[in-house]
Design a protein around this motif. Structure first.
Motif: not given
Length: 502
Positions: A131-134, A149-150, A159-161, A184-185
């Motif tokens: 899970e990403g953040a923000g 992305m880092g 990644v899926v948005l 790149e991201d």
């Protein structure tokens, strides 16, 4: 090993719930799946069996995956405090504080430890769901990023948005993310999905196609509004911004929304009770005089939140409530506020000093640098319960001689014979002489139906007798079933590198 990261177009688009649903769907397919969030910022935390802290969202996701909690599931946890600083938790333990001014510099060195946790999880399962953040679109935060992305680029995780159509503007949110992030991201993002759709999905077909065309990303489906999600705990305090609705003969439980409110999912079992109206009281609103029970919740900054409570005039409301012969319950920081005083000689929460409490319990609290973190089980009001402690400070006084509960450490699987009860080992909390005011350090104690029924009896209603944990588990099954119907789960698993299982 396989991994997939779900990032969002913004906060509260449903990332935590979507990852939980994917965890349950993957587990139902026979995959060994583990959840992961590189960096979390939340005052809602859970305690692992070994006595570490992780975000409660990862605790829900672990439940969905049917696995025990592990500190590696959330290696970096930031808990906001009152003075623009956050307590830094790394691998489950307090490491210090991070200020707003040095946030970027302080997080960068944590990436190797984040990657270590991810690799350990990856080695123990078929699939890690991240899970990403923000949002990755917050390009002002991109330098030194370890949460979106880092991490994705360092770990090589696709990644899926996710976009939330219920809030509006989902086409612009997804396409706009593609427009503002670095190439790149953007190359790490392989697709998108739409969350919280109401109505006929055919009406969004043109919009869905437009997103695919303008972003260059493939769609993985449109998830409708799933009613059962309301029964899942939320990590984001934005859901608390809801006031008093129609009572319709229900008892009224009121809880003020403090700036650093913590572990507010303690109250979720009451929210689900048909005979209870749970009112989260926002700033600028008095605590209703007709309340049957006032709950003072947990807090990450007890002294600052007590000052805020007084500035709102809520102290006057609570004292008047008590004079009317109504019940008060304080949990963790709320328990500390109910006492005569709170001392902070080491400056744990800010400048060293001592402040008066509300004086409803004859106890006093001294904050210290040792943090109590443990899962517990015990008995209160004649009923068994399980929960966890997560606090700094020791509370003592005459009313503590009338403890709320008797506790034993929650045992490991082989520590006690099956079908036997724990031996009471120590008291928890305090009770006023007349029994109307109660304080406890135990979080999560209302999930079990027995203790919740005892509390509701005291304020004039009956419980539905439901096991809250079982209700949450059933909601996860309903969410996973909806995702199987409406999302391309086979495609998501293939993107992660697992192949389709079923």
């Amino acid at each position: 090993m396989a991994g997939l990261m779900l990032q969002g177009t913004g906060s509260d688009v449903g990332k935590s719930v979507l990852v939980a649903g994917l965890c349950r769907a993957a587990a139902n397919r026979g995959l060994r799946v583990l959840p992961f969030k590189p960096q979390n910022m939340s005052n809602n935390a859970a305690v692992t069996p070994e006595g570490g802290e992780i975000g409660r969202a990862q605790a829900l996701q672990a439940l969905a995956a049917r696995v025990p909690l592990q500190v590696d599931m959330n290696p970096v946890l930031l808990k906001p405090q009152a003075d623009r600083t956050s307590q830094l938790i790394v691998h489950g333990k307090v490491r210090g504080t991070i200020g707003a001014a040095n946030f970027r510099e302080a997080r960068r060195p944590l990436l190797p430890e984040v990657l270590e946790s991810y690799r350990r999880l990856e080695a123990r399962c078929d699939l890690v769901l991240v899970e990403g953040a923000g949002s990755p679109a917050e390009i002002n935060l991109r330098e030194g990023d370890i949460a979106n992305m880092g991490f994705a680029r360092a770990a090589g995780v696709p990644v899926v948005l996710a976009g939330d159509i219920d809030r509006g503007g989902v086409i612009a949110a997804i396409v706009g993310t593609r427009a503002v992030i670095a190439a790149e991201d953007a190359a790490m993002i392989h697709g998108f999905l739409i969350n919280k759709f109401r109505g006929d999905p055919a009406l969004f077909a043109d919009g869905y196609g437009a997103i695919e065309r303008m972003s260059g990303w493939r769609g993985y489906g449109v998830l409708p509004w799933v009613a059962e999600v309301s029964q899942l705990p939320s990590e984001d305090a934005v859901i608390l911004e809801r006031g008093l609705r129609g009572r319709e003969g229900k008892v009224l439980v009121a809880c003020p929304i403090l700036p650093r409110i913590a572990n507010f999912d303690d109250l979720d079992p009451l929210r689900q009770e048909p005979g209870v109206e749970l009112a989260m009281i926002p700033p600028g609103t008095p605590i209703p005089a007709e309340a049957d029970l006032v709950v003072l919740p947990g807090s990450k900054a007890t002294i600052a939140d007590l000052a805020f409570l007084r500035a709102q005039g809520w102290d006057i409301d609570v004292l008047a409530h008590r004079r009317r012969g109504r019940a008060v319950l304080g949990i963790c920081g709320g328990y500390q506020m109910l006492g005569r005083s709170i001392a902070d000689p080491l400056g744990i929460e800010g400048p060293a000093g001592e402040v008066p409490g509300l004086g409803l319990l004859d106890v006093a609290t001294v904050l210290g640098d040792r943090k109590a973190l443990r899962q517990v089980e015990g008995t209160a009001w004649g009923a068994d319960f399980t929960g966890y402690e997560m606090h700094m400070g020791v509370t003592q006084g005459a009313d503590a001689q009338r403890p709320f509960a008797r506790l034993a450490d929650a045992p490991t699987a082989d520590a006690r014979p099956a079908n036997t009860r724990p031996t009471d080992t120590q008291p928890d909390g305090a009770t006023s002489r007349d029994g109307l005011v109660t304080g406890t350090y135990c979080h999560g104690l209302l999930a079990r139906p027995g203790l919740r029924a005892r509390l509701l009896e005291r304020i004039g209603t009956a419980s539905d007798g439901a096991d809250h944990d079982a209700r949450v588990d059933a909601a996860l099954d309903a969410l996973a079933a909806a995702m199987e119907r409406h999302l391309d789960i086979d495609g998501l698993l293939a993107l992660a590198g697992t192949g389709a299982h079923g």
